[in-house]
Design an enzyme around this catalytic site. Structure first.
Site, PDB file in Angstrom:
ATOM      1  N   GLN A  91       0.854  -1.174   0.000  1.00  0.00           N
ATOM      2  CA  GLN A  91       0.000   0.000   0.000  1.00  0.00           C
ATOM      3  C   GLN A  91       0.898   1.234   0.000  1.00  0.00           C
ATOM      4  O   GLN A  91       2.040   1.171   0.448  1.00  0.00           O
ATOM      5  CB  GLN A  91      -0.915   0.028   1.231  1.00  0.00           C
ATOM      6  CG  GLN A  91      -1.874  -1.133   1.335  1.00  0.00           C
ATOM      7  CD  GLN A  91      -2.670  -1.107   2.632  1.00  0.00           C
ATOM      8  OE1 GLN A  91      -2.777  -0.080   3.292  1.00  0.00           O
ATOM      9  NE2 GLN A  91      -3.233  -2.242   3.009  1.00  0.00           N
ATOM     10  N   TRP A 279     -28.987  -7.003  11.416  1.00  0.00           N
ATOM     11  CA  TRP A 279     -29.122  -5.557  11.290  1.00  0.00           C
ATOM     12  C   TRP A 279     -28.124  -4.952  10.320  1.00  0.00           C
ATOM     13  O   TRP A 279     -28.333  -3.839   9.844  1.00  0.00           O
ATOM     14  CB  TRP A 279     -29.092  -4.899  12.651  1.00  0.00           C
ATOM     15  CG  TRP A 279     -27.796  -4.853  13.404  1.00  0.00           C
ATOM     16  CD1 TRP A 279     -26.874  -5.825  13.549  1.00  0.00           C
ATOM     17  CD2 TRP A 279     -27.314  -3.729  14.157  1.00  0.00           C
ATOM     18  NE1 TRP A 279     -25.852  -5.402  14.352  1.00  0.00           N
ATOM     19  CE2 TRP A 279     -26.094  -4.128  14.736  1.00  0.00           C
ATOM     20  CE3 TRP A 279     -27.800  -2.447  14.413  1.00  0.00           C
ATOM     21  CZ2 TRP A 279     -25.347  -3.265  15.548  1.00  0.00           C
ATOM     22  CZ3 TRP A 279     -27.056  -1.613  15.218  1.00  0.00           C
ATOM     23  CH2 TRP A 279     -25.842  -2.024  15.768  1.00  0.00           C
ATOM     24  N   GLU A 392     -19.313 -20.593  17.520  1.00  0.00           N
ATOM     25  CA  GLU A 392     -18.771 -19.889  16.360  1.00  0.00           C
ATOM     26  C   GLU A 392     -17.557 -19.034  16.672  1.00  0.00           C
ATOM     27  O   GLU A 392     -16.967 -18.413  15.786  1.00  0.00           O
ATOM     28  CB  GLU A 392     -19.859 -19.006  15.733  1.00  0.00           C
ATOM     29  CG  GLU A 392     -20.175 -17.723  16.492  1.00  0.00           C
ATOM     30  CD  GLU A 392     -21.160 -17.906  17.624  1.00  0.00           C
ATOM     31  OE1 GLU A 392     -21.615 -16.897  18.173  1.00  0.00           O
ATOM     32  OE2 GLU A 392     -21.464 -19.064  17.966  1.00  0.00           O
ATOM     33  N   ASP A 446     -21.581  -6.454  20.173  1.00  0.00           N
ATOM     34  CA  ASP A 446     -20.602  -7.318  20.809  1.00  0.00           C
ATOM     35  C   ASP A 446     -19.181  -6.850  20.449  1.00  0.00           C
ATOM     36  O   ASP A 446     -18.818  -6.863  19.288  1.00  0.00           O
ATOM     37  CB  ASP A 446     -20.820  -8.779  20.396  1.00  0.00           C
ATOM     38  CG  ASP A 446     -20.960  -8.954  18.871  1.00  0.00           C
ATOM     39  OD1 ASP A 446     -21.480  -8.049  18.197  1.00  0.00           O
ATOM     40  OD2 ASP A 446     -20.546 -10.009  18.367  1.00  0.00           O
ATOM     41  N   GLU A 650     -14.561  -1.430   9.019  1.00  0.00           N
ATOM     42  CA  GLU A 650     -15.792  -1.738   9.751  1.00  0.00           C
ATOM     43  C   GLU A 650     -16.165  -0.661  10.758  1.00  0.00           C
ATOM     44  O   GLU A 650     -17.339  -0.348  10.954  1.00  0.00           O
ATOM     45  CB  GLU A 650     -15.593  -3.072  10.470  1.00  0.00           C
ATOM     46  CG  GLU A 650     -16.744  -3.527  11.328  1.00  0.00           C
ATOM     47  CD  GLU A 650     -16.404  -4.774  12.140  1.00  0.00           C
ATOM     48  OE1 GLU A 650     -17.320  -5.545  12.454  1.00  0.00           O
ATOM     49  OE2 GLU A 650     -15.207  -4.971  12.455  1.00  0.00           O
TER      50      GLU A 650
END
Length: 722
Positions: A91, A279, A392, A446, A650
């Site tokens: 990058q 969501w 998970e 979470d 995110e």
């Protein structure tokens, strides 16, 4: 994608067109935009050198045409990386220490004259374009300068609309079932793609069975889902985790001319995901609608209705181990936004009716039923059912929690995990811990110290705001679109409802008013001027100051007086340089090695908190505040995009504008792991960007394009008294 020949090519078309095999002829130079090597008898580098002419009378640029560069992809990429990517991470960012200038031959001089490409932004864009060209198999290209110095707001908006959404789109059908069905979290000894089909969908079972038979190399395992989904049944499937089927539509196979099934598409949060998330999908729909990709938002609503019909709820995601867990409910608002865009189309009202049926079933069977509903307060909680350890997570995620119990029982950690999951070892304290852990995951937040070890007992402001919105939306739809008489079919009946039961708006109006009264009694704090969560176990308001307080504005649950207090008192507590922070620093408390950062706490900000707050502020006519917060969020994203090689992640540290994408919380940050070019962004951040641009005014958008900090913009646009 085939593109018809054209005498002129827009230099800002999507990369699959710009670098595609069928790219149009460019401008009026009558030369191909990219050199084809199909018929070349010499290596591309020699071919490139052979096309460089001898010195002629004039090599001046044609000033009437935009500048275009002629370059060999591999050689230019190598020299660019060697000179400018000084930290070797593939990058080019503001942290690299190269000279930040590269000279490239121009196309108008056939490569003889060289022009300088300067600065981190243009050089990183060059790196990205070269990687894209390389992915399309090109060795020699003509590259428009417009792709390198494009206004960053326009560039990011264009990439989201033309590329990112496509990269994040999935469907569950034959061509991709091997990838979608395989779970990167599969912890079993024999990971393989697996799909569970609900009872009542024999056509889908037959379809997937045929896919498995026709392609045995996939090792696709097609399974019926148990008719009754209990926590015990869900836990039993943990030895065979799999993808849960979603809605499919009948199409004609172009190869055979016979009818077949095709998965209804949906958008995933990030490239490593292949599931339909709860969501996340609503937040993404706001951006999809802004980008005129309503069909994808509509598809996700249809998939949610399928999930409610067959699985009883909108799932955390459509994997077998999520069958007991939902996520924040946004279905009614999502459906109404889609309907507003498609209401002129045939079947639009049927689409809305389906969504309202599904929302009513979900409302009664999930949020107003045990164990989530609290009869004392009349409010709802995130409180999913489930047994054992959430499977998970990473293998060592709960090691520090489990080891003391293993030591107490005098056995190894592995043996304790087996015994606890099989319920031969009983540890009530651990049961309580995992009850709250599953609730945190159902909440979507979470993790956070706001919810840790208490979430299942909290009637949260966010959940009850969403349910207030459900009640309001359902009443509005029944009254406005269905003549105050909605007949409920058998598949969407729940509890004591019977087929053909009539739903009217009045009962939903009463439910809405009752919830608002309960929210005012238990969640509103007049002294502090904001909403808090309520602990139904201790019978006290929680004291954690969370940006979810603004969800009441989004839902329209706050009175005008409450909205005034929220804006005056609460808003300054959460507003930071990059927008709204998830919670206040004082509520989070001291951070140490034993008490690390949580990603939904200070100093991090998330796209959902921003979008819901903007919309809520607009609902109560606080346009200036909505614009200011949107500007700060968009500026932070744009600056990181410019300075760090097109990164879109995110979540962000909204207290830091130099490198806000760097997050040191427990899960790190999704969207950082790319080489050369980011091609997906992150779902709800993509959405927040294009949605945010609909909030700010035109002057603000122009200022964002020049990377003008908000304080500077505010000073420049302030109206001073003469």
């Amino acid at each position: 994608m085939d593109v018809p020949p054209s005498p002129q090519l827009n230099p800002l078309v999507p990369s699959h067109i710009y670098y595609g095999n069928n790219a149009p002829i460019k401008y009026n130079e009558h030369r191909a935009r990219t050199y084809s090597n199909v018929n070349a008898t010499r290596p591309p580098s020699e071919l490139f050198e052979s096309r460089k002419p001898k010195r002629r009378g004039s090599h001046d640029e044609t000033t009437l045409l935009p500048r275009t560069f002629l370059m060999h992809v591999g050689a230019t990429l190598e020299s660019l990386a060697k000179q400018e990517d000084t930290d070797g991470n593939m990058q080019i960012t503001i942290e690299d220490r190269g000279p930040k200038v590269l000279f490239i031959g121009t196309a108008a001089s056939n490569g003889y004259n060289r022009f300088d490409i300067r600065g981190t932004y243009m050089l990183s864009n060059l790196l990205q374009e070269l990687h894209l060209a390389q992915k399309h198999g090109l060795e020699i290209i003509l590259l428009d300068e417009a792709r390198l110095n494009e206004n960053p707001v326009n560039r990011l908006s264009r990439l989201i609309a033309d590329s990112f959404w496509d990269k994040l789109t999935r469907s569950i059908d034959g061509p991709v079932i091997d990838k979608a069905g395989m779970d990167p979290k599969d912890w079993t000894a024999d990971p393989r793609p697996r799909v569970y089909v609900p009872v009542g969908e024999p056509e889908q079972f037959a379809y997937y069975t045929k896919v498995a038979e026709d392609s045995p190399e996939l090792r696709l395992d097609v399974c019926w889902l148990p008719a009754v989904i209990t926590p015990e049944a869900v836990q039993a499937m943990n030895n065979k985790p799999g993808l849960l089927a979603l809605e499919m539509e009948e199409v004609v196979d172009p190869d055979t001319g016979l009818p077949t099934l095709k998965g209804v598409p949906f958008v995933v949060p990030g490239g490593r995901f292949n599931e339909l998330y709860g969501w996340d999908s609503y937040m993404e729909s706001l951006g999809l609608i802004a980008n005129e990709k309503v069909h994808l938002a509509k598809g996700m609503v249809i998939n949610f209705c399928f999930s409610i019909k067959h699985y009883g709820k909108i799932l955390n995601a459509n994997r077998s181990y999520y069958l007991s867990r939902s996520q924040p409910p946004f279905l009614t608002d999502m459906a109404l936004r889609v309907y507003e865009k498609i209401k002129h189309e045939d079947g639009a009202l049927d689409f809305l009716r389906l969504a309202i049926w599904a929302a009513i079933k979900e409302y009664h069977s999930v949020w107003m039923a045990s164990p989530r509903y609290d009869e004392v307060t009349g409010l709802s909680r995130y409180r999913p059912e489930g047994l054992g350890i959430p499977p998970e997570t990473e293998p060592t995620h709960f090691t520090h929690i489990l080891e003391p119990y293993a030591n107490k029982n005098g056995i190894s950690l592995d043996d304790f995990v087996v015994g606890y999951n099989n319920r031969t070892i009983h540890e009530p304290e651990l049961d309580e811990y995992f009850l709250h852990d599953r609730a945190v995951r159902e909440s979507g937040h979470d993790t956070s110290y706001r919810l840790e070890k208490v979430c299942a007992d909290l009637a949260t402001i966010d959940l009850n705001s969403l349910l207030f919105k459900y009640e309001k939306d359902i009443a509005h739809c029944i009254r406005t679109f269905f003549k105050d008489r909605l007949v409920t079919p058998e598949e969407f009946c729940v509890g004591d409802m019977k087929p053909n039961d009539i739903q009217t708006s009045s009962i939903w109006d009463r439910r809405m008013k009752k919830r608002r009264a309960a929210m005012n009694k238990y969640l509103w704090n007049e002294e502090k001027g904001m909403y808090f969560d309520y602990n139904t176990k201790t019978k006290e308001q929680a004291v954690y100051e969370s940006a979810t307080t603004f969800w009441a504005l989004w839902a329209g649950a706050a009175s005008v007086e409450q909205a005034i207090k929220l804006v005056k008192v609460a808003l300054p507590m959460f507003e930071e340089a990059g927008g709204l922070v998830s919670g206040t620093e004082s509520s989070r408390g001291t951070i140490s090695l034993d008490r690390p950062n949580r990603q939904w706490d200070y100093p991090y900000g998330w796209a959902p908190q921003q979008m819901l707050a903007w919309t809520g502020l607009q609902r109560y006519h606080y346009q200036e505040e909505a614009e200011r917060l949107a500007y700060k969020w968009l500026f932070m994203i744009t600056k990181a995009f410019v300075d760090y090689n097109g990164v879109v992640v995110e979540k962000y540290n909204v207290t830091e504008l130099v490198d806000p994408h760097r997050v040191d919380a427990e899960y790190g940050n999704q969207g950082l792991d790319f080489k050369g070019v980011a091609e997906e962004g992150f779902g709800w951040v993509n959405a927040s960007y294009v949605y945010g641009l609909t909030i700010v005014n035109t002057h603000m958008r122009r200022a964002l394009g020049t990377l003008t900090p908000y304080e500077q913009y505010a000073r420049a646009t302030a109206i001073h008294d003469l």
